[in-house]
Design an enzyme around this catalytic site. Structure first.
Site, PDB file in Angstrom:
ATOM      1  N   CYS B  50       0.823  -1.216   0.000  1.00 17.44           N
ATOM      2  CA  CYS B  50       0.000   0.000   0.000  1.00 17.44           C
ATOM      3  C   CYS B  50       0.855   1.262   0.000  1.00 17.44           C
ATOM      4  O   CYS B  50       0.360   2.339  -0.278  1.00 17.44           O
ATOM      5  CB  CYS B  50      -0.988  -0.015   1.158  1.00 17.44           C
ATOM      6  N   HIS B  99      18.879   1.028  -3.125  1.00 16.96           N
ATOM      7  CA  HIS B  99      17.468   1.290  -2.854  1.00 16.96           C
ATOM      8  C   HIS B  99      16.763   0.039  -2.311  1.00 16.96           C
ATOM      9  O   HIS B  99      16.073   0.094  -1.296  1.00 16.96           O
ATOM     10  CB  HIS B  99      16.776   1.771  -4.131  1.00 16.96           C
ATOM     11  N   SER B 109      10.651   3.001   4.618  1.00 20.59           N
ATOM     12  CA  SER B 109       9.233   2.849   4.934  1.00 20.59           C
ATOM     13  C   SER B 109       8.650   4.133   5.491  1.00 20.59           C
ATOM     14  O   SER B 109       9.379   5.005   5.961  1.00 20.59           O
ATOM     15  CB  SER B 109       9.046   1.735   5.963  1.00 20.59           C
ATOM     16  N   MET B 193      -9.347   4.970  19.967  1.00 20.15           N
ATOM     17  CA  MET B 193      -7.945   4.900  20.368  1.00 20.15           C
ATOM     18  C   MET B 193      -7.695   3.833  21.412  1.00 20.15           C
ATOM     19  O   MET B 193      -6.730   3.079  21.327  1.00 20.15           O
ATOM     20  CB  MET B 193      -7.515   6.251  20.932  1.00 20.15           C
TER      21      MET B 193
END
Lengths: 273, 421
Positions: B50, B99, B109, B193
């Protein structure tokens, strides 16, 4: 011969301490390997040095201010190395190795001559009494380090000022557990050391207890640790309070160990330099 | 043979564009085949998560190869090049290797140090090797990348300092309790949360969850979901002696947990540590309780402070990781350079010639006193045997240039005949 080995030990311990301290800053695995290797080698030479001294002198080499701190340092490093291999808390070394180094330096400041053993010490109680007491002291040294680390880590968490120690030190639980283990092993050793000492005193000086400076200080130390043990088991003392007790307790240990012999006089003072 | 990477990630492209370029793993065979059918490309792999979409390929010509792969991305997803151009990056050779090593080590990330990326890379590789679009170079390259990723993980503490609030809270709990196993958690008030935090804690092995909510039915529903116990909201302070971690997030305008409650509970629990995480604004827990021995209270701002410290700590670790990567690139490049047909053929010939000469010498010297042998004849004979033996392999090697098999053969020959890399 034992003196030569002693000098090698001194070099290894100092180098090991330096490496452990730089590990605290740099955190490179290679540094911790080097540090451990230094300390291990130092410990081996130390073992040899003490054995040789035993053979040269003909008695257990724990009777004067050259022999005693060195023997205590040997016990501390030995117990620490076992602990490191079992529990892998390398950062502990950064706290314990300076103590051993200081002891060795103290040791090296005193005369290394082998004098005639005072007649009163010529007894099989000598190694029993002193070794028990010294191993107890060595274990309290570990508890002292765990206590210092606990206070640092607790301060970081409590005050919410997260610094690099937060990442490097173990958890509060682990440090408190070490405090607990050390107490449950160190306290019986200290107690046994005092009991054997008093039996020996009965034979040597004619009385179980004679209010000698070392006896008084040992009793004080014993009461401190007894209070901590009682608090831990019955009241639930732990954490910060236990850490503070372990630190204060170790100062008392060090005073009855070194202070009494250098500053006060009494029946235990065989060594005056 | 050159390694190239063409793609985009969370830094260069918005999520709408990343979505458009994503390759679902169940239909990846066709795009993989299309990549490797490009004449320039001998091996190919597609990494699609994603946060990034990247095509990793082995090409003969860097410029041409990259151009073709970019065209493929645009045409396959029917996104005009003009829209893609600004977001697509492409690396070749040293930069491409670097890379991918960085990606594998989770340095590239969104959340540096997050552990999933290495698994995603492994998945991408196993798909490519399942559909046989990867060959010896990608095989070696990806395994090296996995190794680098693992090394960075174990030799640096890049993954140990968390940069999200809930992770930071868990790390803190671990610095207090060492392990969360067998710990009991109390959730006070049910918000998104606190549910998230509870889920994290469950993943770390907490034993039990007590849930208190002003609307009791909601507490019951959550208890079912987390396999915990609902407790009556008004009685929650009575349970403080049984729990180790308390997460509060009620909408209440006054303190739900007060100093005296905690003091009383602590005596009963014999001063066992108690950790409060107060994510409610306004706060639920009286701030003063942080002064009590063995009680730790963190509110949202405190946790943010920890996150900041974690990020700073991580920057130092990143430098360490970069050093590890640099070392590994050098090693891999050396291997890659050895994978050329011409030098391999030369050293193969040299190796054979060396053996031939040695054996001829040996034969002549051992014939001392025996029938006289003409050295020239012997040389001619042995040379022609070698030429005959080598003829087929050498023409094969030359002929297969720029197919996936070429590097496979070269690697095998280097290994079989022990040629220096």
């Amino acid at each position: 011969m034992s003196i030569l080995f002693f000098k090698i030990v001194l070099v290894f311990y100092l180098a090991g301490t330096f490496a452990y301290l730089s590990y605290l800053i740099k955190q490179r695995p290679i540094i911790s390997t080097v540090a451990t290797a230094m300390l291990c080698s130092g410990f081996l030479f130390h073992t040899v040095s003490i054995t040789l001294r035993y053979m040269e002198a003909g008695y257990t080499p724990i009777t004067n201010l050259y022999e005693a701190p060195s023997f205590l340092a040997w016990a501390i490093i030995g117990i620490y190395l076992i602990m490191q291999f079992r529990y892998k808390i390398t950062v502990f070394g950064s706290f314990i190795s300076p103590i051993a180094s200081i002891l060795i330096l103290v040791s090296s400041a005193f005369s290394k001559e082998i004098g005639p053993l005072p007649p009163v010490l010529k007894s099989f109680w000598l190694p029993i009494h002193v070794v028990l007491a010294f191993f107890g002291d060595a274990i309290f040294a570990l508890a002292f380090c765990a206590g210092i680390m606990y206070l640092i880590q607790e301060h970081q968490i409590k005050s919410k000022k997260i610094g690099s120690f937060y990442y490097r030190l173990p958890s509060l639980k682990v440090l408190d557990d070490i405090n607990h283990y050390c107490l449950t092993i160190g306290f019986p050793l200290l107690t046994l050391g005092m009991i054997t000492g008093s039996i020996w005193a009965r034979h040597a000086w004619g009385s179980f207890w004679s209010w000698d400076a070392k006896e008084i200080w040992s009793l004080l130390t014993w009461i401190l640790y007894a209070a901590l043990l009682h608090g831990r088991i019955n009241i639930g003392w732990r954490g910060r309070r236990a850490a503070v007790f372990a630190i204060v307790g170790f100062f008392a240990v060090m005073f009855s160990f070194l202070g009494v012999n250098t500053m006060l006089s009494g029946l235990h003072t065989y060594d005056r330099y | 043979m050159h390694i190239v990477v063409v793609g985009l990630n969370h830094k260069t492209a918005p999520v709408e564009l990343r979505e458009k370029l994503a390759f679902p793993s169940d239909t990846i065979e066709e795009p993989l085949r299309r990549v490797t059918s490009i004449p320039q490309v001998s091996e190919g792999l597609i990494l699609s998560t994603c946060n990034r979409v990247e095509v990793l390929a082995v090409v003969r010509d860097v410029g041409e190869g990259i151009k073709e792969i970019r065209n493929f991305l645009s045409s396959h997803h029917r996104v005009p090049m003009s829209r893609l151009d600004a977001s697509l990056y492409s690396y070749d050779s040293y930069d491409a290797i670097k890379h991918i090593f960085q990606v594998a080590s989770s340095l590239d990330s969104m959340v540096i140090g997050e552990p999933q990326i290495l698994g995603q890379l492994k998945e991408a590789y196993s798909l490519a090797s399942k559909h046989k679009t990867s060959g010896v170079i990608l095989h070696k390259f990806l395994h090296k990348a996995f190794l680098v990723g693992k090394k960075v993980r174990t030799e640096t503490r890049i993954a140990s300092a968390a940069v999200s609030i809930s992770y930071a809270a868990i790390e803190l709990a671990k610095k207090i309790f060492a392990t969360l196993e067998n710990k009991v958690v109390m959730l006070v008030g049910a918000g998104e949360m606190s549910e998230l935090a509870a889920r994290h804690l469950l993943n770390h092995g907490v034993r039990d969850i007590l849930i208190a909510n002003r609307t009791h039915s909601r507490a019951e529903r959550l208890a079912k979901e987390f396999d915990g116990r609902p407790i009556v909201f008004e009685d929650l302070t009575l349970f403080l002696d049984q729990v180790d971690i308390v997460i509060t997030s009620t909408g209440s305008s006054h303190y739900t947990i007060r100093y005296d409650d905690v003091r009383r509970a602590l005596k009963i629990r014999k001063y066992k540590p108690l950790f409060f995480i107060d994510i409610a604004v306004p706060r639920d827990v009286e701030p003063r309780i942080n002064d009590i021995e063995n009680v730790y209270l963190y509110d949202v701002d405190d946790l943010r402070g920890v996150v900041d410290a974690n990020i700073k700590e991580r920057e130092e670790e990143t430098k360490k990781a970069e050093k590890i990567i640099e070392r590994e690139i050098l090693q891999f490049e050396r291997w890659l350079e050895s994978l050329n047909a011409v030098p391999t053929i030369i050293s193969l010939r040299e190796r054979f010639e060396e053996i031939r000469k040695k054996e001829v010498e040996k034969t002549i010297s051992s014939m001392n006193g025996g029938p006289k042998i003409d050295k020239e004849v012997l040389d001619a004979l042995t040379s022609s045997i070698i030429n005959k033996i080598l003829h087929n392999p050498v023409t094969r090697l030359k002929g297969r240039e720029n197919t996936r098999k070429e590097s496979y053969y070269i690697d095998a020959i280097r290994d079989l005949f022990d040629l220096e890399e």
